[in-house]
Design a protein around this motif. Structure first.
Motif, short mmCIF file in Angstrom:
data_model
loop_
_atom_site.label_atom_id
_atom_site.label_comp_id
_atom_site.label_asym_id
_atom_site.label_seq_id
_atom_site.Cartn_x
_atom_site.Cartn_y
_atom_site.Cartn_z
N PRO A 225 65.26 33.31 20.01
CA PRO A 225 65.73 33.51 21.38
C PRO A 225 64.72 33.10 22.44
O PRO A 225 65.09 32.61 23.51
N GLU A 226 63.44 33.30 22.16
CA GLU A 226 62.41 32.88 23.11
C GLU A 226 62.45 31.37 23.35
O GLU A 226 62.26 30.89 24.46
N ALA A 227 62.72 30.62 22.28
CA ALA A 227 62.81 29.16 22.41
C ALA A 227 64.07 28.76 23.16
O ALA A 227 64.07 27.79 23.93
N LEU A 228 65.17 29.47 22.95
CA LEU A 228 66.43 29.12 23.61
C LEU A 228 66.35 29.28 25.11
O LEU A 228 67.06 28.59 25.86
N ARG B 170 63.81 21.43 20.99
CA ARG B 170 62.96 21.29 19.79
C ARG B 170 61.49 21.45 20.16
O ARG B 170 60.74 22.13 19.44
N THR B 171 61.07 20.87 21.26
CA THR B 171 59.67 20.99 21.70
C THR B 171 59.31 22.44 21.95
O THR B 171 58.25 22.92 21.54
N GLN B 172 60.21 23.18 22.61
CA GLN B 172 59.97 24.59 22.87
C GLN B 172 59.98 25.39 21.57
O GLN B 172 59.16 26.31 21.39
N ALA B 173 60.88 25.06 20.66
CA ALA B 173 60.95 25.77 19.38
C ALA B 173 59.65 25.58 18.60
O ALA B 173 59.13 26.53 18.00
N LEU B 174 59.13 24.36 18.59
CA LEU B 174 57.87 24.11 17.89
C LEU B 174 56.72 24.89 18.53
O LEU B 174 55.84 25.41 17.83
N ALA B 175 56.73 24.99 19.86
CA ALA B 175 55.67 25.72 20.56
C ALA B 175 55.74 27.22 20.24
O ALA B 175 54.71 27.85 19.96
N VAL B 176 56.94 27.78 20.31
CA VAL B 176 57.10 29.21 20.01
C VAL B 176 56.78 29.49 18.54
O VAL B 176 56.10 30.46 18.21
N ALA B 177 57.26 28.61 17.66
CA ALA B 177 57.02 28.80 16.22
C ALA B 177 55.53 28.76 15.89
O ALA B 177 55.07 29.49 15.01
N SER B 178 54.78 27.92 16.60
CA SER B 178 53.35 27.83 16.34
C SER B 178 52.63 29.14 16.64
O SER B 178 51.56 29.42 16.08
N LEU B 179 53.22 29.95 17.52
CA LEU B 179 52.63 31.24 17.88
C LEU B 179 53.20 32.39 17.07
O LEU B 179 52.49 33.36 16.78
N ARG B 180 54.47 32.32 16.69
CA ARG B 180 55.14 33.45 16.07
C ARG B 180 55.19 33.36 14.54
O ARG B 180 55.19 34.38 13.85
N LEU B 181 55.28 32.14 14.02
CA LEU B 181 55.39 31.97 12.57
C LEU B 181 54.02 31.74 11.96
O LEU B 181 53.08 31.29 12.65
N HIS B 182 53.90 32.00 10.68
CA HIS B 182 52.63 31.74 9.98
C HIS B 182 52.49 30.24 9.76
O HIS B 182 53.43 29.55 9.34
N GLN B 183 51.30 29.72 10.03
CA GLN B 183 51.00 28.32 9.86
C GLN B 183 50.05 28.15 8.68
O GLN B 183 49.31 29.07 8.33
N PRO B 184 50.06 26.96 8.04
CA PRO B 184 49.24 26.77 6.83
C PRO B 184 47.77 27.05 7.02
O PRO B 184 47.08 27.51 6.10
N ASP B 185 47.24 26.81 8.23
CA ASP B 185 45.80 27.00 8.45
C ASP B 185 45.44 28.41 8.89
O ASP B 185 44.29 28.70 9.22
#
Length: 299
Positions: A109-112, A283-298
């Protein structure tokens, strides 16, 4: 040249799940929409629909729907670039997105929200929800413009961007553990667990990894918030996104199981090669939000 009114009829029938609902959606009669499909099939020399309940597209129908989704995005782009000062630009633009339920219950929802005032365009969302393991089928069948899925490979005519990993924790309430006298994790094998639908196998993966077993003692609860509340109430145990249960864990309403066991489910944003500006912004916003909210490989 293809008559896109015919493709619009096919699109509406598949999305609405029937001829009558599609006719209402397009503000035409049911006989008129039937004639459009008959005309389309006559032009192609083969069927585009399987007359089941609900109707399903044939192989040719799927290819036409995929094409129609890309045409819709091209029209969205033209509305912005060429028709910005006309009445057409004020028409609502509908973005159809397929997503897994837990993304919708947590970070999506934050990305939407980014499209609320994009170029003063009136944007409407139509979200189709299914398990992350099967939701890509919505895009393969031409039903949606973009999709969030656990599948890393792009479909024909599409591209894919990696979002991150949605982390799931095995949890249960203190009430549940006391009621079923769960002392060690192996005791869970005789207890009820919660699953969202027939495609939800996270609980079974947990049992296989930790208990080295399985169970058919399950409760089916196809509602993200209801799933969480049922866990808190002690109906069963199950896997819940960490983003969704962090408060309940802090308040001791839920307890993690299996020595901090977790499952990371990778998520990918699938989109068509002919991506409209609104979809690119989303998509750009979704990637930005996901980079903060989801776990990333690093991390």
């Amino acid at each position: 040249m293809m008559d896109y009114q015919l493709l619009e009829a096919l699109h509406a029938i598949v999305n609405e799940g029937g001829f009558e609902k599609a006719a209402n959606k397009l503000f035409i009669t049911q006989s008129a929409i039937s004639r459009r499909i008959q005309t389309l099939e006559s032009l192609l020399g083969e069927p585009v629909l399987i007359r089941s309940k609900p109707p399903k597209p044939t192989g040719k129908g799927i290819r036409l729907l995929n094409h129609f989704q890309q045409v819709l995005q091209l029209e969205m782009e033209l509305n912005i670039e060429s028709l910005a000062d006309t009445a057409v630009s004020a028409m609502p633009i509908t973005i159809r997105l397929a997503t897994n339920r837990d993304s919708l219950a947590t970070w999506l929802p934050e990305a939407l929200s980014i499209l609320n005032g994009l170029d003063q365009q009136q944007v409407k969302f139509e979200l189709l929800v299914d398990d992350q393991s099967v939701v890509l089928n919505k895009m393969k069948s031409g039903e949606v413009m973009a999709c969030i899925s656990s599948e890393p490979n792009a479909i024909n005519g599409g591209k894919v961007s990696y979002l991150g990993m949605l982390r799931y924790r095995a949890v249960a309430s203190p009430t549940f553990l006391a009621k079923y006298k769960v002392v060690v994790v192996q005791d869970l094998i005789k207890c009820p667990c919660l699953i969202f639908d027939e495609n939800d196998n996270l609980q079974h993966q947990f049992l296989a990894d930790i208990v080295k077993g399985d169970t058919d003692f399950v409760h089916l609860l196809p509602c993200p918030e209801g799933f969480k509340q049922a866990l808190i109430a002690g109906v069963g145990y199950g896997m819940l996104p960490e983003l969704q249960c962090v408060d309940a864990l802090a308040e001791n309403k839920l307890i993690t199981l299996g020595d901090e066991y977790f499952i990371d489910v990778p998520l990918y944003w699938h989109y068509w090669q002919s991506e409209a500006p609104q979809l690119k912004a989303l998509r750009t916003q979704a990637l930005a939000v996901a980079s903060l909210r989801l776990h990333q490989p690093d991390k």
